[in-house]
Design a protein around this motif. Structure first.
Motif, PDB file in Angstrom:
ATOM      1  N   PRO A  21       0.820  -1.208   0.000  1.00 38.21           N
ATOM      2  CA  PRO A  21       0.000   0.000   0.000  1.00 38.21           C
ATOM      3  C   PRO A  21       0.860   1.267   0.000  1.00 38.21           C
ATOM      4  CG  PRO A  21      -0.355  -1.308   2.005  1.00 38.21           C
ATOM      5  CD  PRO A  21       0.660  -2.012   1.185  1.00 38.21           C
ATOM      6  N   ALA A  22       0.345   2.272  -0.659  1.00 37.84           N
ATOM      7  CA  ALA A  22       1.030   3.562  -0.734  1.00 37.84           C
ATOM      8  C   ALA A  22       0.683   4.410   0.483  1.00 37.84           C
ATOM      9  CB  ALA A  22       0.625   4.294  -2.008  1.00 37.84           C
ATOM     10  N   ILE A  23       1.673   5.157   0.953  1.00 40.38           N
ATOM     11  CA  ILE A  23       1.466   6.115   2.038  1.00 40.38           C
ATOM     12  C   ILE A  23       1.598   7.507   1.434  1.00 40.38           C
ATOM     13  CG2 ILE A  23       2.341   6.992   4.232  1.00 40.38           C
ATOM     14  CD1 ILE A  23       3.580   4.163   4.629  1.00 40.38           C
ATOM     15  N   GLU A  24       0.511   8.250   1.430  1.00 44.99           N
ATOM     16  CA  GLU A  24       0.534   9.588   0.852  1.00 44.99           C
ATOM     17  C   GLU A  24       1.058  10.572   1.891  1.00 44.99           C
ATOM     18  OE1 GLU A  24      -2.848  10.782  -1.452  1.00 44.99           O
ATOM     19  OE2 GLU A  24      -3.295   8.691  -1.964  1.00 44.99           O
ATOM     20  N   ILE A  34       4.693  10.393  -2.293  1.00 41.22           N
ATOM     21  CA  ILE A  34       4.116   9.117  -1.887  1.00 41.22           C
ATOM     22  C   ILE A  34       5.261   8.143  -1.635  1.00 41.22           C
ATOM     23  CG2 ILE A  34       2.723   7.138  -2.626  1.00 41.22           C
ATOM     24  CD1 ILE A  34       1.072   9.086  -4.318  1.00 41.22           C
ATOM     25  N   VAL A  35       5.147   7.367  -0.559  1.00 37.87           N
ATOM     26  CA  VAL A  35       6.117   6.325  -0.256  1.00 37.87           C
ATOM     27  C   VAL A  35       5.387   4.989  -0.301  1.00 37.87           C
ATOM     28  CG1 VAL A  35       7.736   5.424   1.447  1.00 37.87           C
ATOM     29  CG2 VAL A  35       7.474   7.902   1.176  1.00 37.87           C
ATOM     30  N   ARG A 143       4.300  -0.387 -15.240  1.00 35.63           N
ATOM     31  CA  ARG A 143       3.772  -0.519 -13.888  1.00 35.63           C
ATOM     32  C   ARG A 143       2.266  -0.647 -13.876  1.00 35.63           C
ATOM     33  NH1 ARG A 143       1.745   4.601 -12.089  1.00 35.63           N
ATOM     34  NH2 ARG A 143       1.380   3.777 -10.035  1.00 35.63           N
ATOM     35  N   SER A 144       1.801  -1.151 -12.746  1.00 38.45           N
ATOM     36  CA  SER A 144       0.377  -1.210 -12.447  1.00 38.45           C
ATOM     37  C   SER A 144       0.245  -0.723 -11.012  1.00 38.45           C
ATOM     38  CB  SER A 144      -0.134  -2.651 -12.591  1.00 38.45           C
ATOM     39  OG  SER A 144       0.445  -3.473 -11.595  1.00 38.45           O
ATOM     40  N   ALA A 145      -0.943  -0.815 -10.463  1.00 36.26           N
ATOM     41  CA  ALA A 145      -1.151  -0.374  -9.092  1.00 36.26           C
ATOM     42  C   ALA A 145      -0.370  -1.235  -8.099  1.00 36.26           C
ATOM     43  CB  ALA A 145      -2.643  -0.396  -8.755  1.00 36.26           C
TER      44      ALA A 145
END
Length: 156
Positions: A21-24, A34-35, A143-145
């Motif tokens: 999961p991305a951390i905004e 975003i990390v 890339r994808s999600a």
């Protein structure tokens, strides 16, 4: 005057990364940051084969002009023993609707519809690959999600 020595590209590595999961982080002076945690990854060979040896992150900053800059430090444990330290830096841009689709896990996006290129600095003590310590390596990505694939090429 002699003709320029035109470089060529020699494929050396395909690296697949599974993303968490991305951390905004939010809007910082450079853009929107975003990390994203890298959960795992592998290079299936044939020349360089291995798996990620440690968790890492991908840091992305989307600039006001829509271009996203990526950076990541990765460690690849080679199937034959030893490690490659990989310092990745790249950029991605394209039409807004294409970039939005990349973040949708239910959509598949043709890599030809956006630009995703970078460089890979390699550091290693493995004798077979020490030539990479002084080489220029460029990447073409898709890339994808949930995943990133980086195809790396030695500039000869």
């Amino acid at each position: 005057m002699t003709a320029p020595n035109t470089p060529t590209l020699e494929p050396i590595l395909r690296l697949g990364l599974t993303l968490g999961p991305a951390i905004e982080i939010g809007s910082v002076p450079e853009g929107d940051r975003i990390v994203t945690t890298v959960l795992g990854g592998a290079a299936p060979g044939p020349d360089i084969e291995g798996t990620l040896a440690a968790r890492s992150t991908v840091v992305s900053v989307t600039r006001p002009d829509g271009c996203t800059e990526f950076s990541s430090d990765l460690v690849l444990e080679l199937a034959t023993g030893g490690y490659l330290s990989l310092d990745y830096r790249g950029v991605q841009f394209g039409p807004a609707e294409v970039i939005d689709a990349l973040n949708d896990p239910d959509r598949e996006v043709d890599p030809a519809t956006y630009y995703f290129r970078g460089t890979l600095r390699v550091s290693t003590a493995v004798p077979k690959f020490t030539y990479l310590n002084r080489a220029l390596v460029v990447t073409s990505g898709s890339r994808s999600a949930e995943a990133v694939v980086l195809d790396a090429f030695l500039v000869t």
